[in-house]
Design a protein around this motif. Structure first.
Motif, mmCIF file in Angstrom:
data_model
loop_
_atom_site.group_PDB
_atom_site.id
_atom_site.type_symbol
_atom_site.label_atom_id
_atom_site.label_comp_id
_atom_site.label_asym_id
_atom_site.label_seq_id
_atom_site.Cartn_x
_atom_site.Cartn_y
_atom_site.Cartn_z
ATOM 1 N N ALA A 84 0.799 -1.256 -0.171
ATOM 2 C CA ALA A 84 -0.035 -0.136 -0.042
ATOM 3 C C ALA A 84 0.804 1.322 -0.178
ATOM 4 O O ALA A 84 0.580 2.222 -0.558
ATOM 5 C CB ALA A 84 -0.930 -0.005 1.260
ATOM 6 N N MET A 85 1.875 1.278 0.862
ATOM 7 C CA MET A 85 2.893 2.325 0.847
ATOM 8 C C MET A 85 3.773 2.580 -0.487
ATOM 9 O O MET A 85 3.708 3.816 -0.790
ATOM 10 C CB MET A 85 4.055 2.064 2.046
ATOM 11 N N THR A 86 3.897 1.481 -1.116
ATOM 12 C CA THR A 86 4.517 1.642 -2.416
ATOM 13 C C THR A 86 3.545 2.134 -3.386
ATOM 14 O O THR A 86 4.134 3.013 -4.384
ATOM 15 C CB THR A 86 5.114 0.073 -2.868
ATOM 16 N N LYS A 87 2.391 1.605 -3.625
ATOM 17 C CA LYS A 87 1.555 2.285 -4.382
ATOM 18 C C LYS A 87 1.360 3.717 -4.242
ATOM 19 O O LYS A 87 1.145 4.615 -5.160
ATOM 20 C CB LYS A 87 0.158 1.519 -4.167
ATOM 21 N N ALA A 88 1.188 4.212 -3.072
ATOM 22 C CA ALA A 88 1.058 5.663 -2.810
ATOM 23 C C ALA A 88 2.194 6.367 -3.064
ATOM 24 O O ALA A 88 2.030 7.284 -3.667
ATOM 25 C CB ALA A 88 0.742 5.624 -0.960
ATOM 26 N N LEU A 89 3.496 6.027 -2.808
ATOM 27 C CA LEU A 89 4.580 6.499 -3.264
ATOM 28 C C LEU A 89 4.701 6.660 -4.778
ATOM 29 O O LEU A 89 5.038 7.521 -5.604
ATOM 30 C CB LEU A 89 5.855 5.826 -2.935
ATOM 31 N N GLN A 90 4.288 5.476 -5.586
ATOM 32 C CA GLN A 90 4.214 5.728 -6.919
ATOM 33 C C GLN A 90 3.169 6.504 -7.554
ATOM 34 O O GLN A 90 3.342 7.188 -8.458
ATOM 35 C CB GLN A 90 4.036 4.139 -7.600
ATOM 36 N N SER A 91 2.175 6.657 -7.009
ATOM 37 C CA SER A 91 1.063 7.591 -7.315
ATOM 38 C C SER A 91 1.422 9.072 -6.935
ATOM 39 O O SER A 91 1.438 9.920 -7.948
ATOM 40 C CB SER A 91 -0.163 7.532 -6.317
ATOM 41 N N VAL A 92 2.395 9.331 -6.119
ATOM 42 C CA VAL A 92 3.128 10.710 -5.874
ATOM 43 C C VAL A 92 4.086 11.026 -6.957
ATOM 44 O O VAL A 92 4.120 12.070 -7.635
ATOM 45 C CB VAL A 92 3.574 10.978 -4.541
ATOM 46 N N ALA A 93 4.717 9.901 -7.407
ATOM 47 C CA ALA A 93 5.875 10.133 -8.502
ATOM 48 C C ALA A 93 5.212 10.316 -9.941
ATOM 49 O O ALA A 93 5.665 10.897 -10.596
ATOM 50 C CB ALA A 93 6.835 8.693 -8.283
ATOM 51 N N LEU A 94 4.202 9.536 -10.006
ATOM 52 C CA LEU A 94 3.488 9.750 -11.313
ATOM 53 C C LEU A 94 2.746 11.191 -11.423
ATOM 54 O O LEU A 94 2.828 11.630 -12.584
ATOM 55 C CB LEU A 94 2.514 8.458 -11.606
ATOM 56 N N GLY A 95 2.449 11.589 -10.393
ATOM 57 C CA GLY A 95 1.686 12.979 -10.201
ATOM 58 C C GLY A 95 2.887 13.925 -10.741
ATOM 59 O O GLY A 95 2.469 14.789 -11.508
ATOM 60 N N LEU A 96 4.190 13.769 -10.003
ATOM 61 C CA LEU A 96 5.249 14.822 -10.261
ATOM 62 C C LEU A 96 5.606 14.621 -11.526
ATOM 63 O O LEU A 96 5.748 15.681 -12.194
ATOM 64 C CB LEU A 96 6.034 14.659 -9.189
ATOM 65 N N LEU A 97 5.622 13.560 -12.107
ATOM 66 C CA LEU A 97 6.061 13.439 -13.230
ATOM 67 C C LEU A 97 5.107 14.024 -14.439
ATOM 68 O O LEU A 97 5.561 14.630 -15.593
ATOM 69 C CB LEU A 97 6.427 11.691 -13.791
ATOM 70 N N ASP A 98 3.823 13.782 -14.295
ATOM 71 C CA ASP A 98 3.069 14.337 -14.993
ATOM 72 C C ASP A 98 2.869 15.885 -15.096
ATOM 73 O O ASP A 98 2.756 16.600 -15.938
ATOM 74 C CB ASP A 98 1.381 13.726 -14.712
ATOM 75 N N GLU A 99 3.123 16.625 -13.841
ATOM 76 C CA GLU A 99 3.327 17.867 -13.681
ATOM 77 C C GLU A 99 4.618 18.398 -14.564
ATOM 78 O O GLU A 99 4.568 19.491 -15.024
ATOM 79 C CB GLU A 99 3.299 18.141 -12.251
ATOM 80 N N HIS A 100 5.604 17.492 -14.437
ATOM 81 C CA HIS A 100 7.129 17.915 -14.958
ATOM 82 C C HIS A 100 6.738 17.996 -16.375
ATOM 83 O O HIS A 100 7.143 18.946 -17.130
ATOM 84 C CB HIS A 100 7.994 16.961 -14.311
#
Length: 103
Positions: free
Chosen positions: A54-70
């Motif tokens: 669950a924590m890994t999925k949450a971190l991946q979600s943050v990473a993908l959001g930041l990548l999308d913003e970038h």
């Protein structure tokens, strides 16, 4: 305008959602403390692994959001300007995607 002036005036793409990202990261921080507690209390390994997932999925979600913003802001802005900055931003994005895929 020099690159230092540009950097000083440039806002990162995620800045409009900064509070949301901070809230999510604080939640993940709490999950990490919960995992530590589970190990300290010698809880069942499958339950711990479920929480790690669950924590890994949450971190991946943050990473993908930041990548999308970038991609939507930094890369698009650099592509509009062209030149070496565009190449640098595209390479950064490509490298970030490669790191995410490997993780």
């Amino acid at each position: 305008m020099s690159s230092n002036e540009t950097a000083a005036h440039h806002q990162h793409g995620y800045i409009h959602a900064k509070d949301d990202y901070l809230k999510r990261l604080r939640r993940i921080e709490g999950q990490a403390r919960g995992l530590q507690r589970m190990v300290e209390e010698e809880q069942y390994c499958i339950d711990i692994l479920t929480q790690v997932s669950a924590m890994t999925k949450a971190l991946q979600s943050v990473a993908l959001g930041l990548l999308d913003e970038h991609m939507a802001h930094c890369v698009v802005d650099a592509a509009r300007e062209g030149g070496s900055e565009a190449e640098i931003k595209l390479k950064e994005a490509s490298d970030a995607i490669a790191r995410l895929v490997r993780s």
